[in-house]
Enzyme design. Structure first.
Site, PDB file in Angstrom:
ATOM      1  N   HIS A 263      -7.524  -0.144   3.208  1.00 54.25           N
ATOM      2  CA  HIS A 263      -6.905  -0.721   1.763  1.00 54.25           C
ATOM      3  C   HIS A 263      -7.073   0.416   1.147  1.00 54.25           C
ATOM      4  O   HIS A 263      -8.128   0.897   0.795  1.00 54.25           O
ATOM      5  CB  HIS A 263      -7.462  -1.824   1.313  1.00 54.25           C
ATOM      6  CG  HIS A 263      -7.086  -3.200   2.215  1.00 54.25           C
ATOM      7  ND1 HIS A 263      -6.197  -4.227   1.979  1.00 54.25           N
ATOM      8  CD2 HIS A 263      -7.409  -3.510   3.583  1.00 54.25           C
ATOM      9  CE1 HIS A 263      -6.196  -5.064   2.776  1.00 54.25           C
ATOM     10  NE2 HIS A 263      -6.845  -4.522   3.870  1.00 54.25           N
TER      11      HIS A 263
ATOM     12  N   HIS B 285       0.881  -1.213  -0.067  1.00 54.34           N
ATOM     13  CA  HIS B 285      -0.148  -0.088  -0.028  1.00 54.34           C
ATOM     14  C   HIS B 285       0.870   1.179   0.229  1.00 54.34           C
ATOM     15  O   HIS B 285       0.564   2.087   0.721  1.00 54.34           O
ATOM     16  CB  HIS B 285      -0.876  -0.040   1.280  1.00 54.34           C
ATOM     17  CG  HIS B 285      -1.967  -0.995   1.181  1.00 54.34           C
ATOM     18  ND1 HIS B 285      -2.761  -1.373   2.340  1.00 54.34           N
ATOM     19  CD2 HIS B 285      -2.500  -2.125   0.279  1.00 54.34           C
ATOM     20  CE1 HIS B 285      -3.456  -2.514   2.187  1.00 54.34           C
ATOM     21  NE2 HIS B 285      -3.228  -2.585   0.758  1.00 54.34           N
TER      22      HIS B 285
END
Ligand code: FAD
Ligand code: NAG
Ligand code: NAG
Ligand code: NAG
Ligand code: NAG
Ligand code: NAG
Ligand code: NAG
Length: 608
Positions: free
Chosen positions: A585, A538
């Site tokens: 996320h 990420h």
């Protein structure tokens, strides 16, 4: 999750991409004399949205340039549960690695990024999480623009989300709050398509231990804390990506050209406008050895190459820290010291438990049992049903370190506020490892803990002026007292979760290499964290957004409308511009940022 390999070869997985007339595969195919208003570099959630929205106006000519190939007709990209096979070092991966991580026993980590139409959304794990309200309200405050607040960005979810029924048609009452979702946006989302045996036990644990693990009916309400059903970017049993949702449906637009298998090697200065450099040109090539092409656009270059390649391309173009550029004998056009800085990412750690019934380990069944693998592949191929329609888990948990914890006596809270979690749980029916191959015996349940509000930061930089050389990536994981403490707290919380009565008769206790970790011992848990922590892919914030007033060198690279400071004609729209890492996320947040920037571009207003 590198360890998942199917026990059978799937002949149809590697079929060449279907040809499509609207897709160009070589720069020589570009129409001669066509004048483009915009060129978009990269097709992930950032670039995919921008290309699609800008080309809604038939009078606007848009060219998209993507380094990777088309995803069309590639079955391995379509089947949700094959996600673990798509990296590291697979066909649609950039195959990056990090520098040795000093707080992780000097380990070098693989650092996958999608290299395909759709970008990393073409290979990701499809977890769809908007994140907490406080994250957006912090974006509003650091950019000085209330338009980035939770309340102001809410309408964009209607453009993004298309809530579809799960493939197995089960009743989703209590698993999602449909009222807060749209059924007419671009990207398919749904809750799980097929049950895993562990699912009812995850939910039962929330009933048994509601204080630490409260149930949350829909974590995309802006209040994610608790444990609930995961929403995924899939529909009809297939992955939904920036390509399938935003680009492929509009490929027939005559004013949109999509050039794949072509790498942008440099952004080109085309002049000056009111004393600042104007960047309306791009240079590109099929490969390091093939001829370079160039073109200029009439309005803007939109850079959406992602949190790793965007800072690389800015630096290659003379837009970056002059110190770095001069050390490589490269010319600095605008000294932007923050380009590549502030890299933030989420490290994850695994806690492994044994299973009473080996059949409950889906990943090992797929890897070891050819009959099972064939059965579920046939089920997917013929009906788009079965476990392959899920990602690697059906629930997610978001948890905070309590307000009265002793850590707050000495450490600042890096999270955006009380709605934001510090760590996350993911529940995987199988053995997860990035550091070793899966064992050939034994059966496993992995509870992944992810540090989602880290205070550590690193950088992306370049070591060469060669656009085909790999960038230098340092996420600098676990570099703060808080991060080490929080990941330790997460492991202990996971152990309490798995010790709930609900798991009696299902789990056999700590297993595999985790069997001998004493979760009560700081030394043991910290050693496990150093030896096992890994990226959950990420990276963000390498070209951070700030206020219009913020001058170059004060922590930001782009203005609140995504225009690059100190130049004209250039915006960045991708994970790089997020001012802080989402406690979620990130793909949903990037889709939302891109939708709003598309609106700002279309409004034609000059904001800063
Ligand atoms: C393995 C993996 C799993 C993940 N799982 C999840 C998840 O479950 N949920 C979630 O929310 N997020 C997940 N993510 C993260 C999410 O996918 C990314 O944050 C998101 O895709 C970033 O969007 P982007 O537009 O910034 O960049 P990307 O999606 O990375 O797209 C950038 C694009 O630019 C192209 N490009 C780069 N350089 C050039 C160049 N020089 N010329 C031309 N094209 C170029 C790339 O090939 C790529 O297609 C995952 C990521 C990975 C890698
Ligand atoms: C990454 O590695 C795989 C496997 O070797 C390869 O097929 C792919 O082309 C590589 N990607 C790049 C960008 O080189
Ligand atoms: C990591 O590498 C650095 C620099 O080479 C060295 O000083 C340090 O001792 C190493 N640490 C570990 C845990 O090996
Ligand atoms: C957002 O909107 C809700 C509902 O209208 C309101 O109660 C809340 O105060 C708003 N939040 C902020 C930060 O303005
Ligand atoms: C989205 O899901 C719907 C319904 O399940 C399906 O008909 C459609 O093809 C899907 N679209 C994409 C882009 O995957
Ligand atoms: C782009 O513009 C610059 C500056 O006007 C010019 O020198 C260059 O030749 C142009 N490039 C192309 C490919 O037209
Ligand atoms: C393999 O899978 C098949 C089909 O699901 C099942 O019937 C069989 O029991 C499995 N074999 C083993 C050894 O688990």
């Amino acid at each position: 999750m590198a360890s998942l390999r199917l026990a059978v070869e799937i002949a149809f997985v590697l079929l060449a991409a279907a040809t499509n007339a609207a897709l160009l595969t070589d720069p020589s195919q570009l129409p001669a004399n066509k004048v483009y208003d915009y060129v978009v570099v990269g097709t992930g959630p950032g670039g995919g949205v921008i290309a699609s929205r800008l080309s809604e106006d038939p009078n606007t000519n848009v060219l998209v340039i993507e380094a990777g190939p088309s995803d069309q007709g590639v079955t391995s990209l379509q089947i949700p549960l094959l996600a673990p096979q798509l990296q590291p070092n697979q066909a649609f991966d950039w195959n990056f690695t990090t520098v040795p991580q000093k707080n992780l026993d000097n380990r070098t980590l693989q650092y996958p990024r999608g290299r395909v139409l759709g970008g990393s959304s073409g290979i990701n794990f499809m977890v769809y999480t908007r994140g907490p309200q406080d994250d957006f309200d912090r974006y509003a405050s650091v950019s000085g623009d209330d338009g980035w607040s939770w309340n102001s960005t809410l309408p964009y979810w209607n453009k993004i989300e298309r809530l579809v029924p799960p493939r197995d048609g089960h009743n989703t009452n209590g698993e999602i709050a449909p009222a807060i979702h749209s059924t007419s946006g671009a990207l398919n989302i749904s809750v799980q398509n097929a049950p895993f045996a562990q699912d009812p036990l995850v939910i039962e644990t929330t009933q048994e231990l509601p204080t630490e693990f409260p149930f949350n009916e829909d974590m995309n309400s802006g209040y994610p804390l608790g444990i609930g059903w995961m929403q995924g970017t899939y529909g009809n049993g297939m992955r939904s990506s920036a390509s399938t949702a935003y680009i492929e449906p509009v490929l027939s637009r005559p004013n949109l050209d999509v050039l794949v298998e072509t790498t942008v090697t440099k952004l080109i200065q085309t002049g000056e406008a009111s004393g600042t450099p104007l960047f309306r040109g791009v240079q590109f090539a099929s490969s390091a050895t093939s001829p370079k092409y160039a073109l200029n656009v009439t309005r803007e270059v939109i850079l959406s190459a992602g949190a790793v390649n965007t800072p690389q391309l800015l630096m290659l173009s003379g837009l970056g820290p002059s110190k770095t550029l001069s050390s490589l004998n490269m010319k600095t056009i605008v000294d932007l010291p923050d380009v590549g800085q502030h890299l933030t990412d989420h490290p994850f750690l695994r806690t492994l438990f044994g299973l009473v019934n080996p059949d409950d380990d889906i990943l090992e069944s797929l890897a070891r049992n050819a009959t099972f693998a064939n059965d579920v592949l046939n089920e997917w191929a013929s009906e788009r049903q079965g476990v392959l329609t899920d990602s690697t888990g059906n629930q997610v948990g978001w948890l905070r370190i309590p307000d009265d914890d002793s850590i707050w006596k000495t450490e600042q809270d890096p999270s955006s506020g009380p709605t934001a979690p510090h760590f996350e749980f993911l529940f995987v029916p199988g053995f997860v490892s990035e550091t070793e191959t899966a064992p050939t015996t034994g059966s496993f349940f992995t509870l992944l803990t992810v540090l989602v509000s880290p205070s550590s930061g690193g950088s992306v930089t370049i070591a060469s002026a060669d656009p085909f050389a790999k960038p230098v990536i340092d996420p600098n994981f676990l570099d703060t007292t808080f991060d080490v403490y929080a990941i330790r707290a997460a492991v202990r919380s996971a152990a309490r979760f798995a010790a709930a009565g609900a798991w009696n008769g299902f789990l056999t206790g700590q297993a595999g290499p985790f069997a001998n970790v004493d979760v009560g011992s700081d030394e043991d848990v910290d050693a496990w964290a150093r030896a096992q922590s890994w990226t959950i892919w990420h990276p963000v914030a390498t070209a951070r957004m700030g206020t219009c007033a913020q001058t170059v060198g004060n922590g930001a690279v782009v203005n609140l409308d995504a225009t690059v400071k100190g130049v004209q004609g250039l915006r960045v729209v991708d994970a790089s511009i997020l001012p802080y890492i989402p406690a979620a996320h990130p793909q949903a947040v990037i889709y939302a940022f891109a939708e709003r920037v598309a609106d700002l571009i279309k409004s034609g207003q000059s904001i800063c």
